[in-house]
Design an enzyme around this catalytic site. Structure first.
Site, PDB file in Angstrom:
ATOM      1  N   CYS A 102     -11.967  47.287  75.431  1.00 59.97           N
ATOM      2  CA  CYS A 102     -12.159  47.882  76.310  1.00 59.97           C
ATOM      3  C   CYS A 102     -11.662  49.152  75.605  1.00 59.97           C
ATOM      4  O   CYS A 102     -13.249  49.293  74.585  1.00 59.97           O
ATOM      5  CB  CYS A 102     -10.188  47.512  76.518  1.00 59.97           C
ATOM      6  SG  CYS A 102      -8.839  47.244  75.426  1.00 59.97           S
ATOM      7  N   GLY A 103     -11.350  50.182  76.131  1.00 62.84           N
ATOM      8  CA  GLY A 103     -11.133  51.366  75.996  1.00 62.84           C
ATOM      9  C   GLY A 103     -10.962  51.926  74.239  1.00 62.84           C
ATOM     10  O   GLY A 103     -11.594  52.183  73.602  1.00 62.84           O
ATOM     11  N   THR A 104      -9.201  51.324  74.265  1.00 61.57           N
ATOM     12  CA  THR A 104      -8.914  50.837  72.783  1.00 61.57           C
ATOM     13  C   THR A 104      -8.817  49.929  71.728  1.00 61.57           C
ATOM     14  O   THR A 104      -8.722  49.526  70.100  1.00 61.57           O
ATOM     15  CB  THR A 104      -7.383  50.719  72.584  1.00 61.57           C
ATOM     16  OG1 THR A 104      -7.254  50.584  73.417  1.00 61.57           O
ATOM     17  CG2 THR A 104      -7.243  52.754  73.677  1.00 61.57           C
ATOM     18  N   HIS A 110      -3.570  32.520  51.882  1.00 59.18           N
ATOM     19  CA  HIS A 110      -3.963  32.720  52.802  1.00 59.18           C
ATOM     20  C   HIS A 110      -3.985  31.775  54.217  1.00 59.18           C
ATOM     21  O   HIS A 110      -3.049  32.290  56.133  1.00 59.18           O
ATOM     22  CB  HIS A 110      -5.371  33.753  53.464  1.00 59.18           C
ATOM     23  CG  HIS A 110      -5.836  34.947  52.811  1.00 59.18           C
ATOM     24  ND1 HIS A 110      -5.090  35.986  52.677  1.00 59.18           N
ATOM     25  CD2 HIS A 110      -5.876  35.443  51.546  1.00 59.18           C
ATOM     26  CE1 HIS A 110      -4.735  36.563  51.828  1.00 59.18           C
ATOM     27  NE2 HIS A 110      -6.110  36.201  51.125  1.00 59.18           N
ATOM     28  N   ASP A 138     -13.557  44.918  79.835  1.00 58.97           N
ATOM     29  CA  ASP A 138     -13.035  45.938  81.379  1.00 58.97           C
ATOM     30  C   ASP A 138     -14.256  46.677  81.355  1.00 58.97           C
ATOM     31  O   ASP A 138     -15.482  46.524  80.862  1.00 58.97           O
ATOM     32  CB  ASP A 138     -11.528  46.078  80.670  1.00 58.97           C
ATOM     33  CG  ASP A 138     -12.183  47.312  80.135  1.00 58.97           C
ATOM     34  OD1 ASP A 138     -12.256  47.716  80.104  1.00 58.97           O
ATOM     35  OD2 ASP A 138     -10.449  47.847  80.026  1.00 58.97           O
ATOM     36  N   HIS A 139     -13.829  47.577  81.843  1.00 53.89           N
ATOM     37  CA  HIS A 139     -14.796  48.577  82.525  1.00 53.89           C
ATOM     38  C   HIS A 139     -15.445  49.583  81.785  1.00 53.89           C
ATOM     39  O   HIS A 139     -16.488  49.793  81.488  1.00 53.89           O
ATOM     40  CB  HIS A 139     -14.789  48.955  84.089  1.00 53.89           C
ATOM     41  CG  HIS A 139     -13.631  50.125  83.563  1.00 53.89           C
ATOM     42  ND1 HIS A 139     -11.753  48.774  84.015  1.00 53.89           N
ATOM     43  CD2 HIS A 139     -12.870  51.109  83.092  1.00 53.89           C
ATOM     44  CE1 HIS A 139     -10.766  49.416  83.466  1.00 53.89           C
ATOM     45  NE2 HIS A 139     -11.104  50.676  83.538  1.00 53.89           N
ATOM     46  N   HIS A 157      -9.198  37.416  55.385  1.00 49.26           N
ATOM     47  CA  HIS A 157      -7.733  37.129  55.519  1.00 49.26           C
ATOM     48  C   HIS A 157      -6.145  36.282  56.200  1.00 49.26           C
ATOM     49  O   HIS A 157      -5.568  35.852  56.396  1.00 49.26           O
ATOM     50  CB  HIS A 157      -6.977  38.436  54.498  1.00 49.26           C
ATOM     51  CG  HIS A 157      -7.141  39.518  53.408  1.00 49.26           C
ATOM     52  ND1 HIS A 157      -6.531  39.880  52.303  1.00 49.26           N
ATOM     53  CD2 HIS A 157      -7.846  38.195  52.406  1.00 49.26           C
ATOM     54  CE1 HIS A 157      -7.153  40.394  51.573  1.00 49.26           C
ATOM     55  NE2 HIS A 157      -7.970  39.871  51.165  1.00 49.26           N
TER      56      HIS A 157
HETATM   57  C1  RB5 Z   1      -8.974  51.484  80.625  1.00 51.61           C
HETATM   58  O1  RB5 Z   1      -8.711  52.670  81.427  1.00 51.61           O
HETATM   59  C2  RB5 Z   1      -7.981  51.208  79.586  1.00 51.61           C
HETATM   60  O2  RB5 Z   1      -6.304  51.441  79.267  1.00 51.61           O
HETATM   61  C3  RB5 Z   1      -8.307  50.070  78.981  1.00 51.61           C
HETATM   62  O3  RB5 Z   1      -9.498  50.183  78.480  1.00 51.61           O
HETATM   63  C4  RB5 Z   1      -8.178  49.841  77.334  1.00 51.61           C
HETATM   64  O4  RB5 Z   1      -7.761  50.709  76.920  1.00 51.61           O
HETATM   65  C5  RB5 Z   1      -6.652  49.081  77.570  1.00 51.61           C
HETATM   66  O5  RB5 Z   1      -5.902  49.043  75.865  1.00 51.61           O
END
Ligand code: RB5
Length: 149
Positions: free
Chosen positions: A71-73, A139, A14-15, A104
């Site tokens: 993505c962000g996380t 596994h 994503d962005h 695993h």
């Molecule tokens: C986007 O702002 C953020 O929510 C996304 O990248 C991600 O971290 C979601 O899990």
């Protein structure tokens, strides 16, 4: 990381993940992979499930066997991908987790949080992930149990 042939690999984000995607895609190309970049490619806000789904569909079609998501996380986009039964996406923060996700869990997708891990850590993790084979054995049975009907 050495690809014996031009193995295809899919990558999407994503962005929040665009910058890290470019870095990892460059590493993959340098290692000889044929990289299928499914976007997103700019700073405009997008919805991570769209890209997790896109990548899962590409693997389902057989475009590639393995993939990279950002993505962000790493959490949202991996949850989206993991809703597809053929995907085992692992959110990875260090090389130990990257290795164990292969040994695993036979993870076929590695997911990163671009706001959580530095790019050098992510690059090392991706290398380890791609070079580690599934251990099989006990596994195998556990992997089989991940598929629910
Ligand atoms: C986007 O702002 C953020 O929510 C996304 O990248 C991600 O971290 C979601 O899990």
């Amino acid at each position: 990381m050495d690809a014996v042939r031009q193995e295809p690999i899919v990558i999407a984000c994503d962005h929040a993940g665009v910058e890290l995607k470019e870095i990892l895609a460059a590493d993959l190309r340098a290692a000889g992979f044929a990289v299928f970049d499914l976007g997103t490619n700019g700073p405009d806000s997008v919805d991570y499930p769209d890209f997790g789904n896109k990548l899962a569909e590409a693997i389902q079609r057989g475009d590639a066997k393995r993939g990279v998501l950002i993505c962000g996380t790493g959490i949202g986009i991996s949850i989206a991908a993991n809703r597809h039964s053929h995907i085992r996406a692992a959110v990875v923060h260090n090389t130990t987790v990257a290795r164990l996700a292969r040994l695993h869990n036979d993870a076929n997708v590695i997911a990163f949080g671009a706001r959580i891990v530095g790019s050098e850590v992510a690059r090392d993790c991706l290398k380890v992930f791609l070079e580690t084979e599934f251990e099989g054995g006990r596994h195998e049975r556990r992997i089989d149990k991940l598929t629910v009907s």
